[in-house]
Scaffold this active site. Structure first.
Site, mmCIF file in Angstrom:
data_model
loop_
_atom_site.group_PDB
_atom_site.id
_atom_site.type_symbol
_atom_site.label_atom_id
_atom_site.label_comp_id
_atom_site.label_asym_id
_atom_site.label_seq_id
_atom_site.Cartn_x
_atom_site.Cartn_y
_atom_site.Cartn_z
ATOM 1 N N GLU A 119 39.255 35.209 37.252
ATOM 2 C CA GLU A 119 38.974 35.077 35.824
ATOM 3 C C GLU A 119 40.197 34.457 35.146
ATOM 4 O OE1 GLU A 119 37.902 38.684 33.756
ATOM 5 O OE2 GLU A 119 37.427 37.573 31.942
ATOM 6 N N GLU A 296 38.328 49.045 33.810
ATOM 7 C CA GLU A 296 37.780 48.167 34.862
ATOM 8 C C GLU A 296 36.476 48.749 35.406
ATOM 9 O OE1 GLU A 296 39.208 45.456 34.647
ATOM 10 O OE2 GLU A 296 41.084 46.174 33.781
ATOM 11 N N HIS A 299 33.572 48.025 33.122
ATOM 12 C CA HIS A 299 33.120 46.629 33.196
ATOM 13 C C HIS A 299 31.948 46.465 34.163
ATOM 14 C CE1 HIS A 299 35.456 43.987 30.705
ATOM 15 N NE2 HIS A 299 36.622 44.258 31.255
ATOM 16 N N GLU A 318 34.742 42.188 26.638
ATOM 17 C CA GLU A 318 36.050 42.823 26.456
ATOM 18 C C GLU A 318 36.090 43.760 25.250
ATOM 19 O OE1 GLU A 318 37.899 43.059 28.750
ATOM 20 O OE2 GLU A 318 37.518 41.335 30.050
HETATM 21 N N1 B3K Z 1 39.035 40.755 32.723
HETATM 22 C C1 B3K Z 1 40.406 40.905 33.107
HETATM 23 C C2 B3K Z 1 41.336 39.972 32.423
HETATM 24 C C3 B3K Z 1 41.372 38.604 32.987
HETATM 25 C C4 B3K Z 1 42.469 37.802 32.345
HETATM 26 C C5 B3K Z 1 42.444 36.383 32.782
HETATM 27 N N2 B3K Z 1 43.588 35.674 32.293
HETATM 28 C C6 B3K Z 1 40.886 42.294 32.926
HETATM 29 C C7 B3K Z 1 40.163 43.110 31.947
HETATM 30 O O1 B3K Z 1 40.076 42.820 30.776
HETATM 31 O O2 B3K Z 1 39.611 44.085 32.341
HETATM 32 ZN ZN ZN Z 2 38.417 43.984 30.329
#
Ligand code: B3K
Ligand code: ZN
Length: 849
Positions: A119, A296, A299, A318
């Site tokens: 990502e 995490e 998510h 996010e």
């Molecule tokens: N989704 C990742 C972050 C990715 C950052 C890329 N530069 C972690 C998070 O927000 O859970």
């Molecule tokens: Zn995140």
């Protein structure tokens, strides 16, 4: 510069092709590493466009379509293939060099282990692909590597095959049954210690849980494992969401650009958010681990099962997931303290971003480098926007909205509008006006005025809202409490504030009440209201909400500091209203309050936080005024501080430690007493919270014992990188005239490395962001030091460089002398021949403003 092209949300187009399955085969062999990708590709509609795949820093070894070699064209991050076929199999073998990859994006090495970060757009550094979140494919992954050096070969989903090969090599095959965008792909190969456990879901399915850590660190993985189990249970009970694979893996690596990454079934974490034991990690670290492990994990539904259509929608996953992790922490710990932390992030960091050159709505409309938009605006203001919806709908309807969102969109890549539509449809609450929060940049200002008519007994509260570049008013949930003279609560409600100016009347009052406004920070706005000292003291004592009490204390002490800034500017003597110091003493003596809340109240706003309260700042006067107020308060309460400190020494709890260490930092301003207490605490400390508390006090107060304690700490912890980060951070935030020379020497320290983001953030990042007086020295040495570091990082790791440039681009509040020095540094950066697009985007915007 072709690399500096912006992309616009308005230009979004659905993909011309889609990839339904991909079979990846990795042959891990240092700089001879090869990746085979066999993709099943389909045209999505009747069109004659070529297939254009993303790819960066790759060498094509071979390429076939349905088994035949075909012509293709590679240029500027793309591979173009003309084909008339509507459906075909593309087989590409590429070669790459993970060892040379210092950007920590794509496939790279961390301390001898292979790992990935895809990502936002890192998968294109692994193979040519449609590297966009609305292309969802089913992945099968075969990994082959040396058995001795890389006994663990991990990827997403379920393990389906493994075996030994000739030449001391082995292979493992993984299959992920859930279609996913490329950014959720992950691979890890290495040798680790493994902590294993299991979780039985509420539908009685067994899930294997694994935490992989560097050898010798197994004992530090238990808190992460416990946090994972709590997260899984919490998501079931609060959001009715259950885990969906048979295995959940977390791997901790020391070289990582951010906190952690939610790859499907295989999270990769920065060691900082996994490793902990009481000797080496503070209570704050423990809390951080629980919250990031939760984030995490959450998510898996908000991000993975339902993902983003395009990167402009990043807040869809996010903002929502930060809201969820904040709720998780609040349900498990103190809701008030967690809320205070979240409010501080918005007021101190997000407001700064909003008023600087990188200001953007939570759903940005144009982006040059996506990695620059993993911001406090998208994440934390995004979470505030979700929280406002939660406030407007209430928990029950909000959960109904979540249910509908998953029912409609499971397995899809969707937009923020889809989320709001689900909330609206499930609740019946009209969110038309509310949607503006997604497209408006900047911080709204809410001005409050009030009056009381003693004859009619009516109290009137007039609210006005304004926001630059915004023609229509926002829908603001505005929470208030009205208190009578005895501190009884008369009114406690959320006002629906939807007009540019709106009057709210409250009848039947006998006296003018004291109003607690924007309780719990019910909307991310700047509140303007002329509180007098008596009102604030009253709120500190009687507001029903603990957050409101804290908020009143912040306003009270901030006002005192600003008054002294004004006195200094008018060459008058500085003074402190006795009511201010007495109210803080009152808090110290309050045995009813949660010690953790008292600690928050004692954590006087930092200089950076104070700067966020004004339009322009006289930093030199602010430094003196803040110091004066703090020292006055500390000396006035010295005896009480010592008594309280001593009473807390034997207590073994997070809350007690937080307060005890805050007392010690205050006492460090009246050094007679502090020196002995600090040394004693440091010597006796049986945990990192207390060691660091003592060191912080010594550092802040610049106590005579400081250097000796720092040396002792270094000797003890030199082989523990995460603890050395704390030491580097203390060095970097020391407000001493020679700090920059010391930092230059520390860059040569055997434990420091410019290629490790944790070390860089500890030494360079915390200097620029946390040593405000030395960073903003009038001689410009602070800016020059950061600029030198950024020049090196620009090549090594553009993502980290672009993150650390932030304090340099937020210069508009400082005096002209400082602004000129900063702009010269930014000019030097902009002139770099190989400036990354990450840095280009931020630096050019800053100079254009
Ligand atoms: N989704 C990742 C972050 C990715 C950052 C890329 N530069 C972690 C998070 O927000 O859970
Ligand atoms: Zn995140």
């Amino acid at each position: 510069m072709t690399q500096a092209q912006a992309k616009y949300l308005k230009d979004y187009q659905a993909p011309l092709f889609t990839i339904e399955t991909i079979d990846l085969a990795f042959n891990l062999a240092g700089n001879e590493t090869q990746v085979q990708a066999i993709s099943r590709i389909k045209r999505t509609s009747k069109h004659t466009h070529a297939l254009v795949l993303d790819g960066e820093d790759l060498t094509v070894v071979s390429l076939t379509v349905d088994g035949e070699a075909v012509p293709y064209h590679v240029s500027a991050g793309q591979l173009v293939l003309e084909t008339a076929l509507d459906e075909f199999e593309l087989n590409i073998i590429t070669k790459l060099d993970p060892e040379a990859n210092s950007s920590l994006e794509g496939l790279y090495m961390s301390d001898g282990a292979y790992c990935t970060q895809c990502e936002a757009e890192g998968f294109r550094r692994i193979t040519y692909f449609l590297d966009r979140p609305d292309v969802l494919a089913k992945y099968t992954v075969r990994i082959e590597a040396d058995s001795a050096a890389f006994p663990f070969l991990l990827s997403n989903g379920n393990l389906i095959d493994q075996g030994e090969l000739e030449g001391g090599r082995h292979y493992v095959c993984w299959q992920d049954p859930f279609p996913k965008p490329a950014y959720l792909f992950a691979l890890v190969a290495g040798d680790f210690d493994l902590l294993q456990d299991e979780f039985i879901t509420r539908s009685r399915r067994k899930v294997i849980l694994q935490v992989f850590v560097d050898k010798g660190n197994l004992h530090k993985a238990h808190h992460a494992m416990a946090s994972l189990k709590k997260s899984m249970a919490w998501d079931e009970s609060r959001f009715d969401l259950e885990y969906d694979l048979d295995i959940y893996m977390i791997v901790a690596v020391d070289f990582f650009n951010m906190g952690a990454m939610e790859n499907k079934g295989l999270n990769i974490f920065n060691t900082k958010y996994v490793l902990a034991d009481t000797l080496t990690a503070t209570d704050e670290d423990y809390h951080g681990i629980e919250s990031v492990v939760g984030h995490e994990y959450f998510h898996n539904w908000t991000g993975n099962r339902v993902t983003c259509r395009d990167w402009f929608q990043l807040s869809l996953k996010e903002g929502l997931t930060v809201f969820r992790d904040q709720e998780f922490s609040s349900d498990l710990g103190s809701r008030a303290v967690n809320r205070i932390h979240a409010i501080k992030v918005i007021k101190n960091q997000q407001f700064a971003e909003d008023s600087g050159p990188m200001s953007h709505p939570i759903r940005p409309e144009s982006v040059i480098e996506m990695n620059n938009f993993y911001t406090v605006t998208v994440y934390n203001k995004g979470a505030e926007v979700i929280r406002m919806m939660h406030t407007l709908l209430g928990e029950e309807k909000f959960q109904a909205g979540m249910k509908l969102y998953f029912k409609r969109h499971d397995g899809q890549a969707v937009t923020c509008d889809d989320f709001v539509a689900a909330m609206e449809d499930a609740s019946g609450v009209d969110l038309t006006q509310f949607r503006l929060w997604y497209s408006q940049a900047g911080t709204p200002i809410v001005t409050a005025m009030d009056s009381f008519d003693a004859l009619t007994g009516v109290y009137q509260l007039t609210l006005k809202q304004s926001l630059a570049n915004c023609a229509s008013p926002l829908h603001i949930p505005f929470s208030i409490e009205l208190l009578d003279a005895k501190g009884h609560s008369l009114v406690n409600e959320v006002l629906d504030f939807t007009q540019a100016e709106q009057v709210f009347s409250f009848e039947g009052l006998s006296h003018k009440p004291v109003a607690s406004l924007l309780q719990n920070f019910s909307a991310p706005v700047k509140l303007q209201y002329r509180f007098n000292v008596d009102q604030l003291v009253h709120l500190m004592r009687f507001a029903s909400s603990e957050v409101a009490r804290w908020e009143a204390s912040v306003t009270l002490v901030s006002q005192a500091i600003w008054q002294n800034v004004a006195s200094l500017q008018q060459q008058q003597a500085m003074t402190l209203d006795p009511r201010v110091r007495d109210s803080f003493k009152g808090v110290l003596l309050d045995t009813e309050l949660d010690p953790a809340l008292i600690a928050e109240i004692l954590a006087i706003p930092t200089a950076s936080a104070l700067i966020e309260q004004t339009e322009s700042v006289d930093l030199d006067a602010l430094a003196l005024a803040r110091e004066f107020v703090l020292t006055e308060m500390a000396s006035h309460s010295e005896d009480e501080l010592i008594v309280l400190y001593r009473s807390l020494v034997p207590v073994d709890s997070t809350q007690a430690r937080a307060l005890k260490n805050q007392c010690l930092t205050w006492l460090a301003r009246v050094p007679d007493e502090a020196e002995a207490l600090v040394i004693a605490q440091f010597d006796k400390a049986s945990n990192m919270t207390d060691s660091l508390g003592a060191l912080t006090a010594a550092n802040v107060g610049d106590l005579p014992c400081r250097d000796e304690l720092m040396t002792a700490f270094e000797l003890r912890w030199q082989d523990t990188p995460l603890v050395m980060d704390k030491w580097f951070m203390l060095q970097a935030t020391h407000n001493a005239q020679d700090v920059i020379e010391r930092l230059r020497q520390l860059q040569q320290h055997k434990r420091f490395s410019m290629s490790n983001p944790n070390r860089v953030r500890a030494l360079v990042g915390s200097f620029a962001a946390g040593n405000i007086y030395q960073f903003h020295r009038q001689d410009g040495k602070g800016y020059a030091f950061l600029t030198e570091c950024l020049m090196i990082l620009n090549k090594l790791n553009p993502q980290v460089a672009a993150r650390m440039v932030t304090p340099l681009i937020q210069f508009h509040k400082f005096d002209l002398g400082r602004q000129t020095l900063i702009k010269a540094c930014l000019g030097q950066l902009l002139a770099l021949p190989d400036l990354s697009k990450d840095m280009y985007e931020k630096v050019s915007k800053a100079l254009a403003k």
